[in-house]
Design a protein around this motif. Structure first.
Motif, PDB file in Angstrom:
ATOM      1  N   SER A 107       0.490   1.957 -13.316  1.00  0.00           N
ATOM      2  CA  SER A 107       0.091   0.583 -12.997  1.00  0.00           C
ATOM      3  C   SER A 107      -0.761   0.595 -11.735  1.00  0.00           C
ATOM      4  O   SER A 107      -0.792   1.578 -10.992  1.00  0.00           O
ATOM      5  N   LEU A 108      -1.480  -0.518 -11.551  1.00  0.00           N
ATOM      6  CA  LEU A 108      -2.272  -0.709 -10.340  1.00  0.00           C
ATOM      7  C   LEU A 108      -1.666  -1.881  -9.568  1.00  0.00           C
ATOM      8  O   LEU A 108      -1.218  -2.851 -10.181  1.00  0.00           O
ATOM      9  N   SER A 109      -1.642  -1.781  -8.256  1.00  0.00           N
ATOM     10  CA  SER A 109      -1.239  -2.918  -7.435  1.00  0.00           C
ATOM     11  C   SER A 109      -2.494  -3.444  -6.764  1.00  0.00           C
ATOM     12  O   SER A 109      -3.192  -2.705  -6.079  1.00  0.00           O
ATOM     13  N   VAL A 110      -2.785  -4.710  -6.996  1.00  0.00           N
ATOM     14  CA  VAL A 110      -4.017  -5.284  -6.463  1.00  0.00           C
ATOM     15  C   VAL A 110      -3.700  -6.645  -5.876  1.00  0.00           C
ATOM     16  O   VAL A 110      -2.871  -7.386  -6.418  1.00  0.00           O
ATOM     17  N   GLU A 164      -0.636  -8.563  -7.500  1.00  0.00           N
ATOM     18  CA  GLU A 164      -0.377  -8.414  -8.928  1.00  0.00           C
ATOM     19  C   GLU A 164      -0.191  -6.931  -9.226  1.00  0.00           C
ATOM     20  O   GLU A 164      -0.954  -6.102  -8.738  1.00  0.00           O
ATOM     21  N   VAL A 165       0.815  -6.618  -9.993  1.00  0.00           N
ATOM     22  CA  VAL A 165       0.947  -5.261 -10.508  1.00  0.00           C
ATOM     23  C   VAL A 165       0.484  -5.296 -11.960  1.00  0.00           C
ATOM     24  O   VAL A 165       0.980  -6.087 -12.766  1.00  0.00           O
ATOM     25  N   LEU A 166      -0.535  -4.482 -12.236  1.00  0.00           N
ATOM     26  CA  LEU A 166      -1.191  -4.506 -13.552  1.00  0.00           C
ATOM     27  C   LEU A 166      -0.911  -3.202 -14.284  1.00  0.00           C
ATOM     28  O   LEU A 166      -1.159  -2.117 -13.751  1.00  0.00           O
ATOM     29  N   PHE A 180      12.354  -8.602  -7.331  1.00  0.00           N
ATOM     30  CA  PHE A 180      11.104  -7.869  -7.549  1.00  0.00           C
ATOM     31  C   PHE A 180      11.415  -6.470  -8.079  1.00  0.00           C
ATOM     32  O   PHE A 180      12.251  -5.761  -7.518  1.00  0.00           O
ATOM     33  N   ARG A 181      10.727  -6.095  -9.135  1.00  0.00           N
ATOM     34  CA  ARG A 181      10.897  -4.751  -9.704  1.00  0.00           C
ATOM     35  C   ARG A 181       9.759  -3.814  -9.293  1.00  0.00           C
ATOM     36  O   ARG A 181       9.899  -2.598  -9.368  1.00  0.00           O
ATOM     37  N   ASN A 182       8.610  -4.397  -8.929  1.00  0.00           N
ATOM     38  CA  ASN A 182       7.415  -3.589  -8.636  1.00  0.00           C
ATOM     39  C   ASN A 182       6.825  -3.918  -7.273  1.00  0.00           C
ATOM     40  O   ASN A 182       5.638  -3.749  -7.046  1.00  0.00           O
ATOM     41  N   GLY A 239       0.745  -1.230   0.000  1.00  0.00           N
ATOM     42  CA  GLY A 239       0.000   0.000   0.000  1.00  0.00           C
ATOM     43  C   GLY A 239       0.779   1.286   0.000  1.00  0.00           C
ATOM     44  O   GLY A 239       1.245   1.727  -1.029  1.00  0.00           O
ATOM     45  N   VAL A 240       0.906   1.869   1.175  1.00  0.00           N
ATOM     46  CA  VAL A 240       1.262   3.275   1.223  1.00  0.00           C
ATOM     47  C   VAL A 240       2.449   3.488   2.173  1.00  0.00           C
ATOM     48  O   VAL A 240       2.516   2.868   3.228  1.00  0.00           O
TER      49      VAL A 240
END
Lengths: 432, 103
Positions: A231-234, A187-189, B100-102, A45-46
Motif C-alpha cells: 500500500s501507499l500512504s499519501v 489515505e492508505v491506498l 486505526f489499522r494502517n 512517514g518514517v
C-alpha cells in the motif's frame, strides 16, 4: 497497591518509558485508551531506528517493518512544477538500516510487547481521566474510567499524545494552541507490491519516502507519499490556523496533492483502504511545556517533541528517546526517594545531552521558517522558475547566465532583498 | 475482513464511502458536547470545514449540529473553535471510538 510508575499511553514514548522502568526493576503499569497499542495513532512517514540499538539489540530482525527506506525525495512543488532532490543509498537497505515504514498498529504493539516482556503491565481499553494528587498537591497517580479505577504511583509519566489532557490538567500547557499544531490527513491506498516496486524503482523490501513542501492548495504545509509493503500512504500536513482560515476541507487538500502532476501518476490504480487524520505538535523547542512537575514527567507528542524541520521530519524516534530518558529518570528518582520536580530533574538533563533537546534547540527556528508565507509561496516559485529556466534550451538565443536567471526569478516573484537576506541568515543559522 | 476498498478517483468517492474505510467501535456516551447557544454568536464556525471527519454541520438557526460517532479523536474541532468552551471534548470511553489499522 502503589506502583513505582504509571505510564499513560502505550505509544512509542510510553512503551520506551515502561521498558526502561521495568528493566530497572521498577513496578510499572501502562494505561492505553485504545483496544491495542497504536490503534489511536497515525504518523506521516518514517521510523528511524537508531535509538532502538541501545535497548533491543538487532531489533531489525524482529521489527514489524513494511519497507526499508533506501530512497528519499524532497520535493518543492508549485502548481505546475516540481523540483526534487532524490537520494538513494543501498547502505540504508542493509544492517543496521536507517529508516523504515511501518503501520503503527503493528509497530506500537511490538514495542509495547517488549515493555511487557520486561515486566511492565499493560492495561488496554482504559482512559486515564485525570491526575490523583496527595495532600501536598503532588501528583500521586491517575484516575481511570474503570470501576474502582484509581491507579496510585510514585511517578506518573504522561505520554498521552498531542492533546495531552494530563499535561493540561497539571497546568503545563494551554488548553488549545492552534498556532503551533498542524493537521495531518492521510489515505492508505492499496497497490500490489510488484507494482510499487516497478513504479518506484525498488527491490522487494525497499521503500521510498517522498516529502513535499507545497502542493497543499495554498494552505501552508506540505504533502507526503511513502511506500508500505502493498500500500501507499499519501496525505498532507497543514497549519491548523491556515486550514481554519481557508475554509477548505482536509480531504479536498489531499485530493489536490494527489492530483498534482508530479504525484498523480504514482497513484494510478490504487484504491482507498483507510482514511485517517491526527494532529501534530510542530511548534518545536520554543513551544515545549515544562517537562516535569512534582510526581509527573511528560514525553513524546505530549511534550511537543515532533521535529518538523523541513528536510528532517521525525517524531517516533524522538518519542522513544524521550521515553527512555523519562523511564530512567523516574527509576532513579524512585530509588533515591525523591520524586519532586527537582528529584526528577535528571530527565531534562539527560534530554539536553541527547539528540532530543539538542536537535530541537538547534532547529528551533525551522518550524516557523518552513511554514512562513515567503517559504511557502514566494521561494517555492522562485526555485521552480530558476530550475525550469536553467534547463529550458533557448536556441537560437545563447544561454543566460545563472545569476541572471536567479535575479529575474527573484524580481518576477517580488522577493525583497532584505527578506531574502534575513531568511537566508535564519536558514544558515538554523541548519549550520 | 475489512470493508471492500473503493476506487481512488476522489471525485467519485462519496464522503460516506471514505468514512466506511475506517473502523469505529461505537460508544453510547457522546464524547463531544457543543454549546449551540455559544455557536449562534460565532462568525467563523471553523469546526465545520476543518474537521477531517466532517462531523459538524451548521443549522438554519445559526447553531451547530454535530455527530460524535465517526470521530478520529484528533482534537481539530476544539483547537480551531474561537469561543472558549463552545466545544467540550474528551476521549471516548476506553476501548471505544476509532481503531486505526494502517495509521
Amino acid at each position: 497497591m502503589t506502583f513505582d510508575a504509571v505510564v499513560v499511553g502505550a505509544g512509542p514514548a510510553g512503551s520506551a518509558a515502561a521498558l526502561a522502568l521495568a528493566r530497572a526493576g521498577r513496578s510499572v503499569v501502562m494505561v492505553e485508551r485504545g483496544p491495542f497499542p497504536g490503534s489511536k495513532n497515525v504518523y506521516g512517514g518514517v521510523v528511524y531506528g537508531r535509538i532502538l540499538d541501545e535497548v533491543i539489540p538487532r531489533w531489525w530482525e524482529e521489527v514489524p517493518v513494511q519497507r526499508w527506506v533506501v530512497r528519499r525525495s524532497t520535493m518543492i512543488l508549485t502548481d505546475t512544477q516540481a523540483v526534487t532532490l532524490d537520494l538513494r543509498s543501498q547502505a540504508w537497505g542493509r544492517e543496521p538500516y536507517n529508516g523504515m515504514t511501518v503501520l503503527r498498529a503493528d509497530f506500537d504493539s511490538w514495542l509495547a510487547g517488549h515493555a511487557v516482556d520486561a515486566g511492565a503491565r499493560l492495561l488496554t481499553s482504559t482512559v486515564a481521566t485525570g491526575l490523583l494528587r496527595d495532600a501536598s498537591g503532588r501528583v500521586c497517580g491517575v484516575r481511570t474510567d474503570r470501576p474502582d479505577g484509581d491507579l496510585r504511583a510514585r511517578v506518573v509519566i504522561a505520554c498521552d499524545g498531542v492533546n495531552s489532557f494530563l499535561a493540561k490538567e497539571a497546568g503545563l500547557m494551554a488548553r488549545a494552541d492552534a498556532a503551533h499544531v498542524t493537521l495531518g490527513a492521510k489515505e492508505v491506498l492499496a497497490l500490489p507490491a510488484e507494482v510499487i516496486e516497478d513504479r518506484f524503482g525498488l527491490g522487494p523490501h525497499e521503500g521510498l519516502d517522498i516529502e513535499a513542501v507545497g502542493g497543499t492548495s495554498g494552505v501552508a504545509g506540505g504533502g507526503f507519499l511513502y511506500t508500505n509493503r502493498d500500500s501507499l500512504s499519501v496525505g498532507v500536513v497543514v497549519s491548523l490556523e491556515e486550514l481554519a482560515a481557508s475554509r477548505r476541507r482536509p480531504e479536498e487538500l489531499i485530493a489536490g496533492f494527489k492530483a498534482h502532476p508530479a504525484i498523480a501518476p504514482y497513484l494510478k490504480g490504487a484504491f482507498l483502504k483507510e482514511y485517517s487524520a491526527h494532529l501534530i505538535p510542530e511548534g518545536g523547542y520554543s513551544t515545549m511545556p515544562p517537562l516535569a512537575a512534582d510526581g509527573l514527567l511528560v514525553a513524546g507528542d505530549a511534550a511537543a517533541m515532533t521535529l518538523a524541520a523541513g528536510i528532517w521530519l521525525e517524531g517516533v524516534n524522538f518519542a522513544i528517546g524521550a521515553g527512555l530518558a523519562a523511564g530512567r529518570a523516574a527509576a532513579e528518582a524512585v530509588a533515591a526517594g525523591d520524586v519532586s520536580t527537582a528529584g526528577l530533574g535528571s530527565y531534562r538533563q539527560a534530554l539536553e545531552r541527547s539528540f532530543v533537546l539538542r536537535d530541537h534547540k538547534r532547529l528551533r527556528l525551522a518550524p516557523q521558517l518552513v511554514l512562513s508565507d515567503r517559504m511557502q509561496t514566494q521561494y517555492t516559485k522562485v526555485l521552480g522558475d530558476i530550475a525550469e529556466e536553467l534547463f529550458t534550451v533557448t536556441n537560437p538565443e545563447p544561454k543566460p547566465g545563472l545569476l541572471r536567471i536567479i535575479w529575474r526569478s527573484l524580481r518576477r516573484h517580488r522577493v525583497r532583498g532584505r527578506d531574502l537576506l534575513r531568511d537566508g541568515l535564519d536558514t544558515a543559522r538554523t541548519f549550520r | 475482513m475489512k470493508l471492500a476498498g473503493v476506487m481512488s478517483n476522489w471525485a467519485e468517492l462519496s464522503f460516506e464511502e471514505r468514512m466506511a474505510t475506517v473502523e469505529f467501535r461505537l460508544s453510547e456516551r457522546a464524547h463531544i458536547e457543543v454549546d449551540s447557544d455559544v455557536c449562534r454568536s460565532c462568525t467563523t464556525k471553523a469546526c465545520v470545514h476543518a474537521c477531517p471527519a466532517n462531523l459538524f454541520a451548521p443549522t438554519s438557526d445559526g447553531g451547530i449540529l454535530f455527530n460524535y460517532e465517526q470521530c478520529f479523536e484528533c482534537g481539530t474541532c476544539y483547537m480551531v473553535c474561537n469561543s472558549e468552551g463552545a466545544i467540550t471534548w474528551t476521549y471516548p470511553d476506553g476501548g471505544h471510538g476509532v481503531v486505526f489499522r494502517n495509521g
